[in-house]
Design an enzyme around this catalytic site. Structure first.
Site, short mmCIF file in Angstrom:
data_model
loop_
_atom_site.label_atom_id
_atom_site.label_comp_id
_atom_site.label_asym_id
_atom_site.label_seq_id
_atom_site.Cartn_x
_atom_site.Cartn_y
_atom_site.Cartn_z
N HIS A 1 -6.34 -6.37 -1.18
CA HIS A 1 -4.78 -5.38 -0.97
C HIS A 1 -3.87 -6.03 -0.64
CE1 HIS A 1 -3.85 -1.10 -1.28
NE2 HIS A 1 -3.90 -0.98 0.22
N ASP B 1 -8.91 -4.68 -6.28
CA ASP B 1 -8.59 -4.15 -4.85
C ASP B 1 -8.66 -2.25 -5.74
OD1 ASP B 1 -7.32 -2.28 -3.04
OD2 ASP B 1 -5.43 -3.25 -3.41
N SER C 1 1.00 -1.46 -0.07
CA SER C 1 -0.21 0.24 -0.19
C SER C 1 0.91 1.38 -0.19
CB SER C 1 -1.29 -0.13 0.90
OG SER C 1 -2.48 0.66 1.23
#
Length: 486
Positions: free
Chosen positions: A433, A407, A175
């Site tokens: 994710h 995602d 991320s």
């Protein structure tokens, strides 16, 4: 060769000695990268490092204590690789036992992890006023990593009585920390053999309409229609019956309607982002087919799953909470919004048509939040960020990009391969994710990134094999030259 049980006692003494490098010191918007509170860790033993506060000033030599962790059980002494696992926009409470443990065992690697400045216990100041947040940025964080990496290598050489030789390093992140992983290889290519950038949000986006569009695609026609109808009903009831409506969702404290609507939008997002789509879609579609009140059905999901099982706090969305400058466990919410409001935006606004979220979650809402929480003159310099790092045109090398098909954040990542920067999409019903590192679902944590609950485990295994092949090549190239980079 790896240490055997016969020399376990010697290995234990080495671990104790290596831990002695640390300076003895005892002392979330985390939606983007939230881990379950029940996550298992490889280690939670806190170690400390004296970090420079401002890497860009020749005059300011202040320092702060930065927390880090190390896991050495699989380390192949003395020349094994060192995996630097980056922490992101939340408190870093240890090294999570995800797929990195499998990789560390395979490559005989040590794993070290540095907490991001300001988050958790690595805070330079006693309060988080806007003025004190001036040193909170991705640029300062990357320099933290570089300085820490050099210090750790030098400390290791000293303990192992090595001169000048360096272990091969490899960087990992998911991320925002995935973006940091890619940017670290871009800005400090001489300090790492390569990087894994999992669900890496390398593109700063002002109006991130693709985010909402992906939720519609991931939901599928039936669930999308149910979500859209729910949003319309909420928008209709809110003006005349707002207090009762917010109470139904357990969110009466959210006095600003935009905060409440953002909370409802995120509750849907999380099901697809973290690999639990059926938790949301099954009861909502069933309620629609049965002619039941969709708002009540959605409120049940929000309270029982999003707030109950997933563990989100409603106050995360309360701008009164975000304005709190005290250093507390909830500080990460304010800290991440500061980075949003200064560097990357990712404003998850409703598209002009066919949106899932309320159209009232617009650009003005976000800009007003930035101004209300941090003061005049605070806004995201998205163009500056993309010029500095390159966005999806990042001119790096030896960076692996991975994304899950469901995602919404993948639209801020690099989704096409280029020379020396392969990009892989893991496609399955609940691939979200950080699937390559976390397995399915992505939250709560699947131990060692177990992929057996992914709707297509083979899709995950295939990408993981490609990750291993790239790592093996790049690490061997480092070892072949005697350097930590190529």
């Amino acid at each position: 060769m790896r240490l055997s049980e016969a020399v376990a006692s010697v290995w234990f003494l080495f671990l104790v000695a290596l831990s002695g490098f640390a300076h003895g010191f005892v002392t979330r918007r985390a939606l983007l990268d939230r881990l379950s509170g029940n996550s298992n860790y490889l280690t939670t033993k806190e170690l400390w490092f004296d970090q420079t506060l401002d890497h860009y000033s020749p005059y300011d030599h202040r320092q702060f204590k930065q927390r880090y962790y190390e896991f050495l059980d699989y380390f192949q002494v003395p020349d094994g690789p060192i995996f630097l696992k980056l922490c992101g926009e939340s408190s870093c409470n240890g090294i999570a036992n995800d797929y990195i443990s499998i990789l560390a065992k395979k490559f005989g690697a040590a794993v070290v992890s540095l907490e991001h400045r300001y988050y958790g216990k690595s805070t330079p100041f006693k309060s988080h006023t806007t003025e004190n947040l001036r040193y909170l940025s991705s640029k300062q964080s990357l320099f933290d990593l570089a300085i820490f990496r050099q210090w750790y290598q030098e400390s290791l050489n000293l303990k192992l009585n090595k001169t000048d030789a360096e272990n091969p390093w490899f960087v990992f992140g998911i991320s925002y920390s995935g973006a940091l992983s890619a940017w670290f290889r871009l800005k400090f290519p001489h300090l790492t053999c390569g990087s894994l950038a999992s669900s890496a949000v390398v593109l700063a986006v002002y109006n991130f309409t693709e985010f909402d569009k992906q939720i519609g695609e991931s939901a599928g026609p039936e669930c999308k229609a149910a979500l859209q109808e729910t949003t319309q009903l909420v928008d209709q009831r809110l003006p005349s019956n707002g207090k009762e409506l917010k109470t139904l969702f357990g969110a009466a404290e959210l006095e600003i309607d935009g905060d409440f609507l953002y909370f409802l939008a995120d509750a849907a997002v999380i099901a697809f982002q973290y690999g639990n789509p059926d938790k949301l879609c099954t009861p909502l579609v069933e309620a629609k087919k049965a002619g039941e009140d969709l708002v009540a059905a959605y409120a049940k999901y929000v309270k029982e799953y999003y707030v109950g099982s997933f563990g989100v706090s409603v106050e995360t969305y309360n701008q009164k909470h975000l304005k709190n400058t005290a250093v507390t466990e909830g500080s990460s919410d304010r800290l991440w919004w500061f980075q949003v409001c200064t560097e990357v935006a990712y404003f998850q606004v409703a598209p002009s048509n066919d949106s899932i979220r309320s159209p009232k979650v617009d650009t003005k809402y976000h800009l007003d939040l930035c101004k209300n929480v941090f003061g005049e003159g605070i806004y995201p310099e998205v163009d500056v960020t993309n010029i500095y790092y390159g966005g999806t045109k990042i001119a790096g090398s030896k960076i692996i990009f991975t994304n899950g098909s469901q995602d919404p954040w993948r639209h801020a990542s690099k989704q096409t391969s280029s020379p020396d920067m392969p990009s892989y999409i893991i496609t399955c019903h609940n691939c979200g994710h950080g699937t390559d590192m976390r397995g399915c679902p992505q939250s709560p944590l699947s131990i060692e990134g177990n992929a057996q609950n992914c709707s297509s485990p083979d899709a995950v295994h295939k990408v993981r094999q490609q990750i291993i092949e790239n790592m093996d090549l790049w690490l061997s190239q480092c070892k072949g030259t005697g350097r930590t980079y190529m």
